[in-house]
Design a protein around this motif. Sequence first.
Motif, PDB file in Angstrom:
ATOM      1  N   TRP A 296      14.178   0.710  -0.285  1.00  0.00           N
ATOM      2  CA  TRP A 296      14.291   1.946  -1.037  1.00  0.00           C
ATOM      3  C   TRP A 296      13.365   3.044  -0.523  1.00  0.00           C
ATOM      4  N   SER A 297      12.596   2.775   0.527  1.00  0.00           N
ATOM      5  CA  SER A 297      11.589   3.746   0.969  1.00  0.00           C
ATOM      6  C   SER A 297      12.133   4.699   2.017  1.00  0.00           C
ATOM      7  N   LEU A 298      11.327   5.723   2.308  1.00  0.00           N
ATOM      8  CA  LEU A 298      11.744   6.785   3.229  1.00  0.00           C
ATOM      9  C   LEU A 298      11.449   6.469   4.684  1.00  0.00           C
ATOM     10  N   GLY A 299      10.434   5.656   4.948  1.00  0.00           N
ATOM     11  CA  GLY A 299      10.076   5.356   6.327  1.00  0.00           C
ATOM     12  C   GLY A 299       9.553   6.561   7.086  1.00  0.00           C
ATOM     13  N   LEU A 300       8.742   7.373   6.421  1.00  0.00           N
ATOM     14  CA  LEU A 300       8.170   8.557   7.081  1.00  0.00           C
ATOM     15  C   LEU A 300       6.951   8.216   7.928  1.00  0.00           C
ATOM     16  N   LEU A 301       6.324   7.078   7.641  1.00  0.00           N
ATOM     17  CA  LEU A 301       5.099   6.678   8.335  1.00  0.00           C
ATOM     18  C   LEU A 301       5.242   5.279   8.917  1.00  0.00           C
ATOM     19  N   ASP A 302       4.542   5.056  10.007  1.00  0.00           N
ATOM     20  CA  ASP A 302       4.447   3.715  10.574  1.00  0.00           C
ATOM     21  C   ASP A 302       3.431   2.927   9.752  1.00  0.00           C
ATOM     22  N   ALA A 303       3.799   2.632   8.521  1.00  0.00           N
ATOM     23  CA  ALA A 303       2.891   1.971   7.585  1.00  0.00           C
ATOM     24  C   ALA A 303       3.676   1.008   6.710  1.00  0.00           C
ATOM     25  N   GLN A 304       3.057  -0.124   6.411  1.00  0.00           N
ATOM     26  CA  GLN A 304       3.608  -1.085   5.480  1.00  0.00           C
ATOM     27  C   GLN A 304       2.474  -1.646   4.639  1.00  0.00           C
ATOM     28  N   THR A 305       2.799  -2.218   3.497  1.00  0.00           N
ATOM     29  CA  THR A 305       1.771  -2.799   2.646  1.00  0.00           C
ATOM     30  C   THR A 305       1.316  -4.139   3.222  1.00  0.00           C
ATOM     31  N   VAL A 306       0.054  -4.469   2.983  1.00  0.00           N
ATOM     32  CA  VAL A 306      -0.496  -5.709   3.538  1.00  0.00           C
ATOM     33  C   VAL A 306      -0.014  -6.932   2.759  1.00  0.00           C
ATOM     34  N   SER A 307       0.490  -6.721   1.549  1.00  0.00           N
ATOM     35  CA  SER A 307       0.950  -7.825   0.716  1.00  0.00           C
ATOM     36  C   SER A 307       2.032  -7.332  -0.232  1.00  0.00           C
ATOM     37  N   GLN A 308       2.947  -8.217  -0.608  1.00  0.00           N
ATOM     38  CA  GLN A 308       3.953  -7.881  -1.611  1.00  0.00           C
ATOM     39  C   GLN A 308       3.354  -7.856  -3.009  1.00  0.00           C
ATOM     40  N   LYS A 309       2.168  -8.417  -3.173  1.00  0.00           N
ATOM     41  CA  LYS A 309       1.486  -8.400  -4.464  1.00  0.00           C
ATOM     42  C   LYS A 309       0.754  -7.072  -4.610  1.00  0.00           C
ATOM     43  N   TRP A 310       1.269  -6.237  -5.485  1.00  0.00           N
ATOM     44  CA  TRP A 310       0.780  -4.866  -5.560  1.00  0.00           C
ATOM     45  C   TRP A 310      -0.046  -4.572  -6.812  1.00  0.00           C
ATOM     46  N   ARG A 311      -0.062  -5.447  -7.798  1.00  0.00           N
ATOM     47  CA  ARG A 311      -0.743  -5.153  -9.073  1.00  0.00           C
ATOM     48  C   ARG A 311      -2.244  -5.442  -8.957  1.00  0.00           C
ATOM     49  N   ARG A 312      -2.927  -4.624  -8.184  1.00  0.00           N
ATOM     50  CA  ARG A 312      -4.343  -4.855  -7.903  1.00  0.00           C
ATOM     51  C   ARG A 312      -5.239  -4.440  -9.062  1.00  0.00           C
ATOM     52  N   GLY A 313      -4.759  -3.578  -9.933  1.00  0.00           N
ATOM     53  CA  GLY A 313      -5.566  -3.167 -11.072  1.00  0.00           C
ATOM     54  C   GLY A 313      -5.706  -1.660 -11.178  1.00  0.00           C
ATOM     55  N   ARG A 314      -6.335  -1.253 -12.264  1.00  0.00           N
ATOM     56  CA  ARG A 314      -6.544   0.167 -12.547  1.00  0.00           C
ATOM     57  C   ARG A 314      -8.013   0.412 -12.854  1.00  0.00           C
ATOM     58  N   GLY A 315      -8.534   1.483 -12.313  1.00  0.00           N
ATOM     59  CA  GLY A 315      -9.930   1.822 -12.565  1.00  0.00           C
ATOM     60  C   GLY A 315     -10.484   2.701 -11.467  1.00  0.00           C
ATOM     61  N   ASP A 316     -11.785   2.801 -11.407  1.00  0.00           N
ATOM     62  CA  ASP A 316     -12.442   3.639 -10.408  1.00  0.00           C
ATOM     63  C   ASP A 316     -12.902   2.798  -9.216  1.00  0.00           C
ATOM     64  N   VAL A 317     -12.667   3.316  -8.031  1.00  0.00           N
ATOM     65  CA  VAL A 317     -13.159   2.697  -6.801  1.00  0.00           C
ATOM     66  C   VAL A 317     -13.859   3.780  -5.981  1.00  0.00           C
ATOM     67  N   GLU A 318     -14.503   3.360  -4.905  1.00  0.00           N
ATOM     68  CA  GLU A 318     -15.166   4.324  -4.033  1.00  0.00           C
ATOM     69  C   GLU A 318     -14.389   4.476  -2.729  1.00  0.00           C
ATOM     70  N   MET A 319     -14.328   5.706  -2.237  1.00  0.00           N
ATOM     71  CA  MET A 319     -13.755   5.967  -0.926  1.00  0.00           C
ATOM     72  C   MET A 319     -14.680   6.920  -0.183  1.00  0.00           C
ATOM     73  N   GLU A 320     -14.495   6.974   1.125  1.00  0.00           N
ATOM     74  CA  GLU A 320     -15.323   7.844   1.968  1.00  0.00           C
ATOM     75  C   GLU A 320     -14.419   8.576   2.952  1.00  0.00           C
ATOM     76  N   LEU A 321     -14.596   9.872   3.052  1.00  0.00           N
ATOM     77  CA  LEU A 321     -13.779  10.670   3.958  1.00  0.00           C
ATOM     78  C   LEU A 321     -14.177  10.422   5.408  1.00  0.00           C
ATOM     79  N   THR A 322     -13.178  10.376   6.274  1.00  0.00           N
ATOM     80  CA  THR A 322     -13.428  10.322   7.707  1.00  0.00           C
ATOM     81  C   THR A 322     -13.792  11.728   8.189  1.00  0.00           C
ATOM     82  N   PRO A 323     -14.272  11.875   9.423  1.00  0.00           N
ATOM     83  CA  PRO A 323     -14.529  13.234   9.937  1.00  0.00           C
ATOM     84  C   PRO A 323     -13.295  14.137   9.848  1.00  0.00           C
ATOM     85  N   GLU A 324     -12.118  13.586  10.138  1.00  0.00           N
ATOM     86  CA  GLU A 324     -10.901  14.405  10.030  1.00  0.00           C
ATOM     87  C   GLU A 324     -10.612  14.760   8.579  1.00  0.00           C
ATOM     88  N   GLY A 325     -10.870  13.821   7.669  1.00  0.00           N
ATOM     89  CA  GLY A 325     -10.697  14.109   6.252  1.00  0.00           C
ATOM     90  C   GLY A 325     -11.648  15.180   5.765  1.00  0.00           C
TER      91      GLY A 325
END
Length: 254
Positions: free
Chosen positions: A127-156
């Motif tokens: 059902w996806s668009l295939g706009l990116l060369d990307a796939q999920t690492v697992s079919q199990k997607w319900r990882r949870g809800r809440g706050d996590v930390e991320m860090e921007l790359t130089p390009e970001g």
Amino acid sequence: MKSFPRPFCCLAVILVFLGSIAARAENATPVRVALYEDAGAAGKGVPYTKAILTQAGCTVTVFKAEDLSHGVLENKDVVVFTGGSGSKEGNSIGDAGREVVKKFVREGGGYLGICAGAYLACSKFTWSLGLLDAQTVSQKWRRGRGDVEMELTPEGQRLTALPAEKKTVRYDNGPIIKPAGRTDLTPYEPLALFRTEMAENGTPAGVMVNSPAIVKGQFGKGRVIISSPHPEQTPGLEIIVEQAVHWLAGGEKP
């Protein structure tokens, strides 16, 4: 001919220059955004994104799945799919709608996908668009809800104009991605990386930390950005959505 002191001449040049910038800004064409709101789009994503982009001066058109067959993307710069369910969004717009979106991006339009909209842009789902060369690492997607930390790359950092330090961001079962191995698409480029993770409901642990949280890519002549977490629902990170849409519409990096 009367001459003026050098400081006066410099000031006059500066005032003329600033006046021309103000005139260009006033006459600039707003970024034209099509924002999906139909089956699969749930929660606060649509109203929050609409508010952010409207305040940023964009022209936002909210559309339904059936509107894709009636030319809703004509004369638009960017299409946005927010959170909810990627499969429901993809199945709602159907084969014909997916082709319309792909054609829009391929011919130079921009695509922003947040959470469910990020799943929608990936490859290897029926059902996806295939706009990116990307796939999920697992079919199990319900990882949870809440706050996590991320860090921007130089390009970001360059694209968003935000500093590099780690940022707390709202997460709600967004995709954890890896390259899909498609030779017809260029590799995506991370704009932000997860530095902490959620791994509830039997989802694999250890795969989220240091994986891409936000990436950009190219599809044909168009630009693509997907965000696994929700900057539009995180106070202080709304600028990411605004700057992403500006870049997707063809704007230069800050």
